[in-house]
Design a protein around this motif. Sequence first.
Motif, PDB file in Angstrom:
ATOM      1  N   HIS A  31      75.867 -11.539  60.353  1.00 44.78           N
ATOM      2  CA  HIS A  31      75.908 -11.573  58.871  1.00 44.78           C
ATOM      3  C   HIS A  31      77.143 -11.308  58.505  1.00 44.78           C
ATOM      4  CE1 HIS A  31      71.679 -10.243  60.166  1.00 44.78           C
ATOM      5  NE2 HIS A  31      71.407 -11.360  59.405  1.00 44.78           N
ATOM      6  N   LEU A  34      79.495 -14.428  59.295  1.00 46.90           N
ATOM      7  CA  LEU A  34      79.234 -15.467  58.314  1.00 46.90           C
ATOM      8  C   LEU A  34      79.908 -15.396  57.064  1.00 46.90           C
ATOM      9  CD1 LEU A  34      75.624 -16.393  58.909  1.00 46.90           C
ATOM     10  CD2 LEU A  34      77.345 -17.373  60.090  1.00 46.90           C
ATOM     11  N   LEU A  35      79.922 -14.000  56.319  1.00 51.25           N
ATOM     12  CA  LEU A  35      80.576 -13.551  55.228  1.00 51.25           C
ATOM     13  C   LEU A  35      82.095 -13.863  55.682  1.00 51.25           C
ATOM     14  CD1 LEU A  35      78.686 -10.605  54.276  1.00 51.25           C
ATOM     15  CD2 LEU A  35      78.661 -12.931  53.045  1.00 51.25           C
ATOM     16  N   VAL A  38      83.344 -17.252  54.935  1.00 55.03           N
ATOM     17  CA  VAL A  38      83.512 -17.713  53.507  1.00 55.03           C
ATOM     18  C   VAL A  38      84.441 -17.036  52.773  1.00 55.03           C
ATOM     19  CG1 VAL A  38      81.138 -18.738  53.414  1.00 55.03           C
ATOM     20  CG2 VAL A  38      81.622 -16.313  52.468  1.00 55.03           C
ATOM     21  N   ILE A  97      69.532 -18.195  54.371  1.00 54.62           N
ATOM     22  CA  ILE A  97      70.733 -18.504  54.892  1.00 54.62           C
ATOM     23  C   ILE A  97      70.556 -19.013  56.346  1.00 54.62           C
ATOM     24  CG2 ILE A  97      73.252 -18.101  55.574  1.00 54.62           C
ATOM     25  CD1 ILE A  97      72.461 -18.038  52.561  1.00 54.62           C
ATOM     26  N   LYS A 232      76.850 -17.947  46.665  1.00 54.02           N
ATOM     27  CA  LYS A 232      75.691 -18.649  47.141  1.00 54.02           C
ATOM     28  C   LYS A 232      76.112 -20.149  47.426  1.00 54.02           C
ATOM     29  CE  LYS A 232      71.274 -20.563  45.451  1.00 54.02           C
ATOM     30  NZ  LYS A 232      70.411 -20.688  44.168  1.00 54.02           N
ATOM     31  N   MET A 235      77.968 -19.842  50.824  1.00 52.64           N
ATOM     32  CA  MET A 235      77.069 -19.413  52.036  1.00 52.64           C
ATOM     33  C   MET A 235      75.905 -20.604  52.477  1.00 52.64           C
ATOM     34  SD  MET A 235      77.817 -16.626  53.354  1.00 52.64           S
ATOM     35  CE  MET A 235      76.721 -16.097  54.175  1.00 52.64           C
ATOM     36  N   THR A 236      75.708 -21.782  51.188  1.00 52.99           N
ATOM     37  CA  THR A 236      74.603 -22.760  51.717  1.00 52.99           C
ATOM     38  C   THR A 236      75.477 -24.081  51.821  1.00 52.99           C
ATOM     39  OG1 THR A 236      74.240 -22.943  49.295  1.00 52.99           O
ATOM     40  CG2 THR A 236      72.858 -21.477  50.728  1.00 52.99           C
ATOM     41  N   MET A 240      79.226 -24.311  56.167  1.00 54.29           N
ATOM     42  CA  MET A 240      78.654 -23.299  56.751  1.00 54.29           C
ATOM     43  C   MET A 240      77.564 -23.638  57.903  1.00 54.29           C
ATOM     44  SD  MET A 240      77.929 -20.008  57.142  1.00 54.29           S
ATOM     45  CE  MET A 240      78.701 -19.150  55.840  1.00 54.29           C
TER      46      MET A 240
END
Length: 256
Positions: A31, A34-35, A38, A97, A232, A235-236, A240
Amino acid sequence: MNKWIIACIALLCGCSSSKDSLRVAATAVPHAELLEFVKPDLKAQGIDLVIIVTDDYNMPNRALAARDVDANFFQHIPFMEEQIKQFGYKIESLAAIEIEPMGIYSKKVRSLSELSDGASIALPNDPSNEARALLLLQAQGLIQLDTSSIQATIKNISSNPKNLHFVEVDAAMTPRSLSDVDAAAINTNYALEAKLNPIKDSLALESKNSPYANIIAIRIGDENRPEIQALKKAMTSESMRTFIEKKYHRAILPAF
């Protein structure tokens, strides 16, 4: 000192209080990774993403409800719903996600068929993940449950041909339990932290159709905040999706 406390002290003492900062609580793998991916995109939009890493499943929703963070990224919807039921949090899912298929791992056997009579199996002790583990064991033919509910517990085991003994432990401790039990059901985020490869090392994995996609959670009413919408979108994004597919080699799957 608890990682959450350390992170909060750091926030209070050293982080920007800008209205354009966005604080997100997350577990480390995948998690927070992934953050981190971005972060540059959000920075280019004037949004300072502050990632607070914790290994405690109970803290992020409490912090979100208390307005200590703006969002969190660590849980699936069944877990969130259980916490809402238990604590009354006014939170909701922003977006799904990724999916981290739960796996069964062992240091003592090479296949589930090698499990002996009375073998011990470690399970996560929170309600949603315990049910998830039991459903996975049922799918492998090791037990039968008298319900298909995602609220199943050990009490719902109706058939246990190998007389398996179940040991309930904190989800974060399941990889460490492998030295003490014959096998363990482990969430992929904790498996990856323990350097276990879900594709190569697991004895069984959930189907890719698992309902346990991991979500970004926010407070009800915050969805239209510009910085939340920017999170949002990032992350989509297709970038990603590509990042998840290349970095995790099918151990984690995009859910959007």
